[in-house]
Design a protein around this motif. Structure first.
Motif, PDB file in Angstrom:
ATOM      1  N   UNK A 161       0.821  -1.210   0.000  1.00 53.77           N
ATOM      2  CA  UNK A 161       0.000   0.000   0.000  1.00 53.77           C
ATOM      3  C   UNK A 161       0.860   1.267   0.000  1.00 53.77           C
ATOM      4  N   UNK A 162       1.980   1.230  -0.742  1.00 57.10           N
ATOM      5  CA  UNK A 162       2.919   2.355  -0.771  1.00 57.10           C
ATOM      6  C   UNK A 162       2.495   3.460  -1.725  1.00 57.10           C
ATOM      7  N   UNK A 163       1.526   3.188  -2.588  1.00 56.37           N
ATOM      8  CA  UNK A 163       1.086   4.225  -3.519  1.00 56.37           C
ATOM      9  C   UNK A 163       0.442   3.639  -4.759  1.00 56.37           C
ATOM     10  N   UNK A 164       0.328   4.478  -5.770  1.00 59.20           N
ATOM     11  CA  UNK A 164      -0.403   4.124  -6.970  1.00 59.20           C
ATOM     12  C   UNK A 164       0.195   4.855  -8.156  1.00 59.20           C
ATOM     13  N   UNK A 165       0.279   4.171  -9.295  1.00 51.55           N
ATOM     14  CA  UNK A 165       0.662   4.784 -10.563  1.00 51.55           C
ATOM     15  C   UNK A 165      -0.484   4.551 -11.532  1.00 51.55           C
TER      16      UNK A 165
END
Length: 177
Positions: free
Chosen positions: A12-16
């Motif tokens: 759940x470190x981020x999104x691209x």
């Protein structure tokens, strides 16, 4: 038409996210010439067809690895082109409400223990639109702008929010010739 790709980062470190789009617009709303008993004037109305195409890149990264749990950095870059036949000049131009692109950067930090959060955002519009009516040409210039907020959760879903806009006195100007 729209084609997109989304990738969630591990833990759940981020999104691209990447998105390409093409809009075939019938009956776009622009300034159109109207004539009545008094004379010729301009008003909002439907013009023939128009098109808009572009791409958007979005990324969001949680800042937990650098010691800021609850912080999220988001970046969005959009680049687009639109085209419509100007009903006054007959020339091909961009849609009146269209920009060539935009860059948005935002930081939001949730302070869980305090029930509060704060954030700052930056927005820059590029290649502002050109439109015309009755042979008057208008261009929009927009300088980058900053906004910031602080908010505190109160009881029963009530949130107290203090927000400031246009830090740096960004100007939006319209020139008509």
């Amino acid at each position: 038409y729209e084609l997109g790709y989304q990738r969630r980062l591990p833990d759940d470190a981020g999104l691209l996210e990447l998105r390409a789009f093409y809009d075939d617009i019938s009956g776009a709303i622009e300034k159109v010439p109207l004539r009545d008993a008094v004379g010729l004037y301009s008003a909002q109305g439907n013009v023939a067809s128009a098109t808009r195409q572009g791409a958007e890149l979005k990324a969001s990264v949680r800042l937990r690895p650098i010691g800021l749990p609850g912080a999220l950095l988001s970046v969005r870059y959009t680049r687009q082109h639109s085209a419509v036949d100007d009903p006054f000049t007959g020339l091909r131009r961009r849609l009146g409400a269209s920009t060539g692109g935009s860059l948005d950067i935002a930081l939001r930090h949730e302070l869980q223990r305090l029930g509060a959060s704060y954030g700052i955002s930056f927005r820059s519009l590029q290649d502002a639109a050109l439109n015309s009516d009755l042979l008057v040409t208008s261009t929009l210039e927009s300088n980058p702008g900053f906004e910031a907020f602080v908010e505190k959760k109160l009881s029963r879903g009530l949130v107290l929010r203090l927000e400031g806009q246009n830090f740096g006195n960004a100007l939006e100007t319209q020139d008509r010739t």
